[in-house]
Scaffold this motif. Structure first.
Motif, mmCIF file in Angstrom:
data_model
loop_
_atom_site.group_PDB
_atom_site.id
_atom_site.type_symbol
_atom_site.label_atom_id
_atom_site.label_comp_id
_atom_site.label_asym_id
_atom_site.label_seq_id
_atom_site.Cartn_x
_atom_site.Cartn_y
_atom_site.Cartn_z
ATOM 1 N N ALA A 150 -40.099 0.084 69.320
ATOM 2 C CA ALA A 150 -40.630 1.022 68.060
ATOM 3 C C ALA A 150 -40.790 -0.169 66.930
ATOM 4 C CB ALA A 150 -39.286 1.938 67.614
ATOM 5 N N LEU A 151 -40.298 -1.010 66.631
ATOM 6 C CA LEU A 151 -40.915 -1.938 65.576
ATOM 7 C C LEU A 151 -41.931 -2.820 66.005
ATOM 8 C CD1 LEU A 151 -37.074 -3.423 64.892
ATOM 9 C CD2 LEU A 151 -38.534 -1.636 63.471
ATOM 10 N N ILE A 152 -42.355 -2.970 67.228
ATOM 11 C CA ILE A 152 -43.289 -3.563 67.661
ATOM 12 C C ILE A 152 -44.687 -2.986 67.882
ATOM 13 C CG2 ILE A 152 -44.486 -5.353 69.504
ATOM 14 C CD1 ILE A 152 -41.560 -6.092 70.203
ATOM 15 N N GLU A 153 -44.479 -1.745 68.416
ATOM 16 C CA GLU A 153 -45.385 -1.050 68.496
ATOM 17 C C GLU A 153 -45.813 0.005 67.056
ATOM 18 O OE1 GLU A 153 -45.104 1.542 71.873
ATOM 19 O OE2 GLU A 153 -45.560 0.022 73.299
ATOM 20 N N GLY A 154 -44.908 -0.004 66.444
ATOM 21 C CA GLY A 154 -44.992 0.827 65.139
ATOM 22 C C GLY A 154 -45.290 -0.083 63.729
ATOM 23 N N ASP A 155 -45.722 -1.637 64.017
ATOM 24 C CA ASP A 155 -45.966 -2.248 63.091
ATOM 25 C C ASP A 155 -46.827 -1.710 62.079
ATOM 26 O OD1 ASP A 155 -46.868 -4.289 61.409
ATOM 27 O OD2 ASP A 155 -46.717 -5.729 62.917
ATOM 28 N N PRO A 156 -46.336 -1.449 60.858
ATOM 29 C CA PRO A 156 -47.390 -0.841 59.782
ATOM 30 C C PRO A 156 -48.443 -1.601 59.380
ATOM 31 C CG PRO A 156 -45.300 -1.658 58.664
ATOM 32 C CD PRO A 156 -45.094 -1.872 60.260
ATOM 33 N N SER A 185 -43.636 -5.935 61.044
ATOM 34 C CA SER A 185 -42.495 -5.820 61.585
ATOM 35 C C SER A 185 -42.354 -6.477 62.943
ATOM 36 C CB SER A 185 -42.252 -4.354 61.649
ATOM 37 O OG SER A 185 -42.917 -3.601 62.530
ATOM 38 N N ALA A 186 -43.359 -6.777 63.735
ATOM 39 C CA ALA A 186 -43.343 -7.207 65.142
ATOM 40 C C ALA A 186 -42.742 -8.516 65.156
ATOM 41 C CB ALA A 186 -44.922 -7.289 65.439
ATOM 42 N N PRO A 187 -42.821 -9.582 64.164
ATOM 43 C CA PRO A 187 -42.100 -10.656 64.455
ATOM 44 C C PRO A 187 -40.585 -10.575 64.521
ATOM 45 C CG PRO A 187 -43.980 -10.923 62.952
ATOM 46 C CD PRO A 187 -43.813 -9.571 63.096
ATOM 47 N N PHE A 188 -40.192 -9.337 63.428
ATOM 48 C CA PHE A 188 -39.065 -9.220 63.546
ATOM 49 C C PHE A 188 -38.323 -8.693 64.662
ATOM 50 C CE2 PHE A 188 -35.361 -6.222 62.477
ATOM 51 C CZ PHE A 188 -34.305 -7.095 62.050
ATOM 52 N N GLY A 189 -39.027 -7.642 65.165
ATOM 53 C CA GLY A 189 -38.762 -6.975 66.567
ATOM 54 C C GLY A 189 -38.505 -8.088 67.793
ATOM 55 N N TYR A 190 -39.512 -9.120 67.962
ATOM 56 C CA TYR A 190 -39.296 -9.884 68.912
ATOM 57 C C TYR A 190 -38.103 -11.014 68.764
ATOM 58 C CZ TYR A 190 -43.943 -8.576 71.234
ATOM 59 O OH TYR A 190 -44.710 -7.942 71.683
ATOM 60 N N ALA A 191 -37.758 -11.226 67.368
ATOM 61 C CA ALA A 191 -36.782 -12.224 66.999
ATOM 62 C C ALA A 191 -35.390 -11.511 67.568
ATOM 63 C CB ALA A 191 -36.723 -12.250 65.617
#
Length: 337
Positions: free
Chosen positions: A307-313, A291-297
């Motif tokens: 939350a999307l970056i640090e919570g990357d499953p 999920s991190a790439p999407f969070g940064y995009a």
């Protein structure tokens, strides 16, 4: 009853006629329990009249003429002013204390009308919309979705359909969405993604051209998939277009072309519904996609998507590839040069 208690010891004489063919006779008139008691001079009761049902046949005249019912075949003449006033007072008190079925009926009728109007205004349109959407078969949903795609294309959102690019797009659909979904890339019109009836999800071309990692595109698709689950596309179309569109669909099996035109114009300018981080992280986890790439995009600084970056499953493990490098490069060229 206070009024009745006040007059319980009051008595007077009167002239009673038991029927039209009966002789008139002198009687003693007194109050009983909510009744007028007619007796002989030696206290032998002759009859009881209900005060609640008592009728005065000659209002304002003397002697007062009373009857125990509306027929007036049995009558009682009273000339005593105190007794006449007492009977009138007690009769009014009893009548006032009785229930008012007419008034209750009016209240119930009014309440029923309010409830009926509320149902028609607030419940009926949504219920009809849900029902109409539920009875539309899959083939018709695809037909409606295709008609909407065509309208978006006419508004400038040309479909990107290079042969190899479409193959890569189908692989993206298989890896991220479901077998009944239809995925298309448009050159303009759609700001990011939209979902339409028939399983359609449209992507703006920049979501495949501007990023190095297909996980970004996958994130946009997962977000749109969540929105579709929360608000069924055909229901949304009917709800946005109004009750007339729903009734037209139920009566004819079609949606009017002008309704589709109006809906597309509204759809393309409407902001996308925000997706909760928890829902997105769950979707990424179920596909084993980072999920991190999407969070940064979404936010280059990462401040609003922390939350999307640090919570990357997929932290601490290897995520599944959304596409191979070759497939991703091919998809990025789906709209041509």
């Amino acid at each position: 009853m206070t009024a009745l208690t006040q007059y319980q010891r009051l008595e007077s004489t009167g002239i009673w006629k038991a029927g039209q063919d009966e002789q008139r006779r002198d009687v003693v008139v007194s109050f009983g329990h909510a009744t007028l008691v007619l007796s002989t001079s030696n206290d032998k009761p002759l009859t009881h009249w209900s005060l609640a049902a008592l009728q005065r046949l000659n209002p304002g005249e003397r002697p007062a003429l009373f009857a125990p019912d509306t027929e007036g075949s049995e009558t009682l003449e009273i000339d005593d002013a105190d007794m006449i006033e007492a009977i009138g007072t007690v009769h009014k008190a009893i009548a006032k204390s009785k229930s008012h079925p007419g008034r209750l009926r009016h209240w119930l009728t009014g309440a029923g009308l309010v409830i009926g109007v509320s149902i028609c205004v607030f419940w009926l349109p949504d219920a009809l919309t849900r029902y109409a959407a539920s009875i539309v078969p899959p083939v018709k949903r695809v037909e409606i979705g295709t008609a909407l795609v065509d309208r978006i294309a006419r508004l400038g959102g040309t479909l990107c359909e290079s042969t190899y690019g479409v193959k890569a797009l189908n692989r993206l659909r298989e890896n991220v969405l479901g077998p009944n979904d239809r995925l298309a890339v448009v050159s303009e019109g759609v700001r990011t993604t939209v979902n339409l009836p028939g399983g359609y999800i449209l992507l703006n071309r920049r979501l495949v051209e501007d990023y190095e990692d297909p996980a970004v595109t996958a994130g946009y698709l997962l977000a749109e998939q969540w929105r579709r689950a929360q608000d069924e596309p055909l229901e949304r179309l009917l709800r946005t277009s109004g009750l007339g569109a729903t009734l037209h669909l139920m009566m004819t099996g079609d949606i009017a072309p002008q309704t589709l035109d109006t809906y597309v114009e509204a759809l393309l300018v409407s902001p996308s519904r925000p997706v909760p981080d928890e829902a997105l992280l769950s979707a990424f986890a179920s596909h084993n996609i980072s999920s991190a790439p999407f969070g940064y995009a979404v936010d280059v600084t990462g401040e609003t998507t922390l939350a999307l970056i640090e919570g990357d499953p997929t932290q601490g493990k290897t995520p599944d590839p959304v596409l191979t490098d070759g497939q991703w490069i091919t998809l990025q060229a789906i709209c041509g040069a």
